[in-house]
Design a protein around this motif. Structure first.
Motif, mmCIF file in Angstrom:
data_model
loop_
_atom_site.group_PDB
_atom_site.id
_atom_site.type_symbol
_atom_site.label_atom_id
_atom_site.label_comp_id
_atom_site.label_asym_id
_atom_site.label_seq_id
_atom_site.Cartn_x
_atom_site.Cartn_y
_atom_site.Cartn_z
ATOM 1 N N ASP A 326 0.697 -1.228 -0.028
ATOM 2 C CA ASP A 326 -0.258 -0.008 -0.411
ATOM 3 C C ASP A 326 0.743 1.587 0.026
ATOM 4 O O ASP A 326 0.082 2.240 0.826
ATOM 5 C CB ASP A 326 -1.246 0.002 1.045
ATOM 6 N N SER A 327 1.887 0.755 -0.780
ATOM 7 C CA SER A 327 2.796 2.152 -0.050
ATOM 8 C C SER A 327 3.490 3.506 -2.292
ATOM 9 O O SER A 327 2.925 2.164 -3.503
ATOM 10 C CB SER A 327 4.413 2.119 -0.804
ATOM 11 N N VAL A 328 3.884 4.205 -2.113
ATOM 12 C CA VAL A 328 4.409 4.589 -3.342
ATOM 13 C C VAL A 328 5.716 5.136 -3.696
ATOM 14 O O VAL A 328 6.499 5.709 -2.257
ATOM 15 C CB VAL A 328 3.679 6.224 -3.675
ATOM 16 N N ILE A 329 6.867 4.312 -4.269
ATOM 17 C CA ILE A 329 7.838 4.978 -4.596
ATOM 18 C C ILE A 329 8.256 5.565 -5.308
ATOM 19 O O ILE A 329 8.068 5.006 -5.981
ATOM 20 C CB ILE A 329 8.596 3.294 -4.355
ATOM 21 N N PHE A 330 9.009 6.248 -5.084
ATOM 22 C CA PHE A 330 8.784 7.456 -5.926
ATOM 23 C C PHE A 330 10.420 7.077 -6.791
ATOM 24 O O PHE A 330 11.432 5.998 -6.567
ATOM 25 C CB PHE A 330 9.514 8.935 -5.466
ATOM 26 N N PRO A 331 11.081 7.606 -8.083
ATOM 27 C CA PRO A 331 11.963 7.021 -8.438
ATOM 28 C C PRO A 331 13.219 7.381 -7.964
ATOM 29 O O PRO A 331 13.735 8.043 -6.461
ATOM 30 C CB PRO A 331 11.679 8.119 -9.882
ATOM 31 N N GLY A 332 13.648 6.036 -8.388
ATOM 32 C CA GLY A 332 15.390 6.035 -7.841
ATOM 33 C C GLY A 332 15.775 5.446 -6.649
ATOM 34 O O GLY A 332 16.679 5.054 -6.080
ATOM 35 N N ALA A 333 14.895 4.594 -6.096
ATOM 36 C CA ALA A 333 14.863 4.911 -4.720
ATOM 37 C C ALA A 333 14.452 3.531 -4.608
ATOM 38 O O ALA A 333 14.908 2.448 -5.528
ATOM 39 C CB ALA A 333 13.222 5.043 -3.905
ATOM 40 N N VAL A 334 15.551 2.424 -3.771
ATOM 41 C CA VAL A 334 16.008 1.996 -2.929
ATOM 42 C C VAL A 334 15.020 1.232 -1.914
ATOM 43 O O VAL A 334 15.807 1.412 -0.448
ATOM 44 C CB VAL A 334 17.519 1.032 -2.640
ATOM 45 N N VAL A 335 14.760 -0.052 -2.021
ATOM 46 C CA VAL A 335 14.621 -0.350 -0.647
ATOM 47 C C VAL A 335 15.807 -2.158 0.232
ATOM 48 O O VAL A 335 15.105 -2.979 -1.028
ATOM 49 C CB VAL A 335 12.947 -1.262 -0.740
ATOM 50 N N ARG A 336 16.101 -2.426 0.695
ATOM 51 C CA ARG A 336 17.160 -2.867 1.005
ATOM 52 C C ARG A 336 16.712 -4.189 1.541
ATOM 53 O O ARG A 336 15.355 -3.851 1.744
ATOM 54 C CB ARG A 336 17.995 -2.824 1.843
ATOM 55 N N ARG A 337 17.403 -5.109 1.575
ATOM 56 C CA ARG A 337 16.679 -7.325 1.441
ATOM 57 C C ARG A 337 16.376 -7.276 3.688
ATOM 58 O O ARG A 337 16.324 -6.209 4.576
ATOM 59 C CB ARG A 337 17.823 -8.027 1.723
ATOM 60 N N GLY A 338 14.885 -7.661 3.315
ATOM 61 C CA GLY A 338 14.246 -7.812 4.326
ATOM 62 C C GLY A 338 14.021 -6.823 5.467
ATOM 63 O O GLY A 338 12.743 -6.322 6.144
ATOM 64 N N ALA A 339 13.574 -5.615 4.222
ATOM 65 C CA ALA A 339 12.868 -4.049 4.821
ATOM 66 C C ALA A 339 11.143 -4.297 4.482
ATOM 67 O O ALA A 339 11.135 -4.751 3.348
ATOM 68 C CB ALA A 339 13.609 -2.809 3.760
ATOM 69 N N LYS A 340 11.179 -3.469 4.732
ATOM 70 C CA LYS A 340 9.456 -3.183 5.125
ATOM 71 C C LYS A 340 8.858 -2.592 4.977
ATOM 72 O O LYS A 340 9.232 -1.459 5.880
ATOM 73 C CB LYS A 340 8.310 -4.546 6.732
ATOM 74 N N VAL A 341 7.708 -1.952 3.610
ATOM 75 C CA VAL A 341 7.463 -0.297 4.091
ATOM 76 C C VAL A 341 5.727 -0.478 3.742
ATOM 77 O O VAL A 341 5.285 -1.738 2.890
ATOM 78 C CB VAL A 341 7.590 -0.154 1.964
ATOM 79 N N TYR A 342 5.243 -0.464 4.542
ATOM 80 C CA TYR A 342 3.671 0.062 4.899
ATOM 81 C C TYR A 342 2.837 0.998 4.424
ATOM 82 O O TYR A 342 3.068 2.315 5.242
ATOM 83 C CB TYR A 342 3.338 -0.600 6.778
ATOM 84 N N GLN A 343 1.892 1.488 4.076
ATOM 85 C CA GLN A 343 1.366 2.656 3.682
ATOM 86 C C GLN A 343 1.983 3.475 4.029
ATOM 87 O O GLN A 343 2.217 4.592 4.705
ATOM 88 C CB GLN A 343 -0.157 2.703 4.882
ATOM 89 N N ALA A 344 3.375 3.598 2.730
ATOM 90 C CA ALA A 344 4.130 5.294 2.808
ATOM 91 C C ALA A 344 4.466 5.420 1.750
ATOM 92 O O ALA A 344 3.568 4.816 0.439
ATOM 93 C CB ALA A 344 5.771 4.192 3.218
ATOM 94 N N ILE A 345 4.793 6.774 1.586
ATOM 95 C CA ILE A 345 5.224 7.511 0.139
ATOM 96 C C ILE A 345 6.946 7.580 0.599
ATOM 97 O O ILE A 345 7.151 8.077 1.580
ATOM 98 C CB ILE A 345 4.687 9.243 -0.233
ATOM 99 N N VAL A 346 7.694 7.117 -0.152
ATOM 100 C CA VAL A 346 8.387 7.144 -0.282
ATOM 101 C C VAL A 346 9.415 8.025 -1.637
ATOM 102 O O VAL A 346 9.420 7.752 -2.611
ATOM 103 C CB VAL A 346 9.572 5.043 -0.140
ATOM 104 N N GLY A 347 10.580 9.535 -0.890
ATOM 105 C CA GLY A 347 10.880 10.027 -1.649
ATOM 106 C C GLY A 347 12.563 9.517 -2.812
ATOM 107 O O GLY A 347 12.719 8.438 -2.856
#
Length: 409
Positions: A326-347
């Motif tokens: 349930d998230s919006v991940i903007f260009p060029g972002a990196v989500v590393r191994r094992g990370a959890k992202v919930y209901q977020a906007i990542v710049g």
């Protein structure tokens, strides 16, 4: 060369309610929907409506927006006669000032409009997501012999107090306008989209500019003055999708609307294409053990983990065992191994460290000021989140003087 209609797009707003997303760019330049920016929608609407002359009025941090628009080629607006023009505030021989209101912004650029001698001028906002045929609105305006026409959208009566409300007679003529009324008489909310007869608007703006008590605003000053003078002002009913994405919650909601089943907003409609300026990217890559469900994944992404009900812009990396919901991940972002992202906007170009949790439930002792974001967690552009960090829902991760800030557990 004379034009029947010229569009003026107000794109100078700071967008303070979008927080860190607009710290370095104007609100209309904010990314949306995987491969677009907010300003793509009114520009594309103009092209699809056969309006080929558009002035874009900028003021706050215009560099990203100016660079993005360029010559207008990507919207078929690089015309010999007409096209798209970026119009910042400028200083004359006698004075110079920032735009003091929406009407003042147009008034300061009246010479730009005058060079095309248009019969009509279309006033647009640069921070709305919608698809609309302005040609149909112009025909309505002409059929009614209106001096001004305001596009209106019906809203639930219990929410009408949040909007500028047009009260009309049975012929859609506006008899009164109320800005955020406590007891609304109508549910016809102004969309901030106007068509004016150019001559009449110039006269009204001239009088308004001479009034020291005026806020120089269309909704607060120009339109009420026209109604009070008995001029024919009409409300044009609109029934399609429209959203003001001026807040973190509304921006997130609009992105999620693309993913609903069926989608509330269709972006791949060949009959009404939304044009944008995008770098050429390789196809996205999906790893052998990756899982992608009910999501939009743009070119250039590499997904090795799990993505559910999310929008990924170009060149996003999701490493193995990372999970995004349930998230919006903007260009060029990196989500590393094992990370959890919930209901977020990542710049843009931000990094979520290994095994970090973004948007987790509030824990005992967590103190989060979420007046800006509600339950949405916001990671600004170029931010590095340390491995194993925990950001509870509603957190805003912002940059500092070093150009980036790391967040721990």
């Amino acid at each position: 060369m004379k034009k029947q209609i010229v569009a003026m797009l107000l794109a100078g707003g700071q967008g303070s309610r979008l927080g860190v997303l607009t710290s370095s760019m104007a609100k209309p330049a904010v990314p949306f929907g995987g491969k677009y920016r907010i300003i793509d929608f009114p520009l594309s609407n103009c092209v699809n409506s056969d309006i080929d002359t558009v002035g874009v009025l900028t003021q706050y941090r215009p560099l990203a927006l100016n660079s993005y628009i360029g010559t207008g080629q990507h919207w078929d607006l690089d015309r010999v006669h007409g096209g798209v023009f970026v119009l910042p505030p400028y200083q004359t021989g006698k004075d110079g000032r920032w735009y003091t209101g929406t009407a003042n912004a147009i008034y300061q650029n009246r010479e730009f409009v005058d060079q095309y001698s248009p019969d009509y001028v279309l006033i647009l906002s640069g921070d709305h997501i919608y698809k609309m045929d302005y040609g149909a609105m112009l025909r309505f305006h002409m059929e009614k012999n209106a001096v001004a026409t305001i596009a209106v959208l019906p809203v639930p009566m219990e929410e009408a107090h949040r909007f500028g409300i047009m009260n009309t007679d049975e012929d859609d003529r506006v008899v009164s306008f109320e800005e955020k009324p406590k007891q609304p008489k109508s549910n016809k909310a102004s969309m901030g989209i106007y068509i004016f007869n150019w001559g009449a608007l110039k006269d009204c703006m001239r009088e308004d500019d001479a009034n020291p008590d005026s806020s120089n605003d269309f909704g607060n000053d120009i339109i009420p003055a026209m109604i009070a003078a008995g001029r024919p002002v009409y409300a044009y009913p609109f029934s399609g999708y429209w959203k003001d994405v001026g807040t973190i919650q509304s921006l997130w909601d609009a992105n999620m609307d693309i993913l609903s089943m069926p989608p509330k907003l269709v972006l791949n409609d060949p009959q009404w294409r939304i044009y944008s300026r995008n770098p050429i990217m390789p196809p996205h890559y999906v790893g052998e053990h990756a899982s992608i469900t009910q999501s939009l994944v743009t070119e250039g992404c590499r997904v090795e983990g799990k993505v559910h009900h999310s929008v990924l812009f170009s060149n996003v990396l999701v490493e193995p065992d990372a999970e995004i919901y349930d998230s919006v991940i903007f260009p060029g972002a990196v989500v590393r191994r094992g990370a959890k992202v919930y209901q977020a906007i990542v710049g843009e170009n931000s990094e979520i460290g290994t095994a970090a949790v973004i948007g987790g439930p509030l824990r005992l002792g967590d103190a989060v000021d979420n007046a800006l974001t509600g339950t949405i967690t916001l990671v600004g552009n170029d931010i590095s989140i340390r491995p194993d960090a925990y950001l509870p829902q509603g957190t805003v991760a912002t940059e500092n003087e070093a150009g980036g800030r790391c967040y721990d557990k």
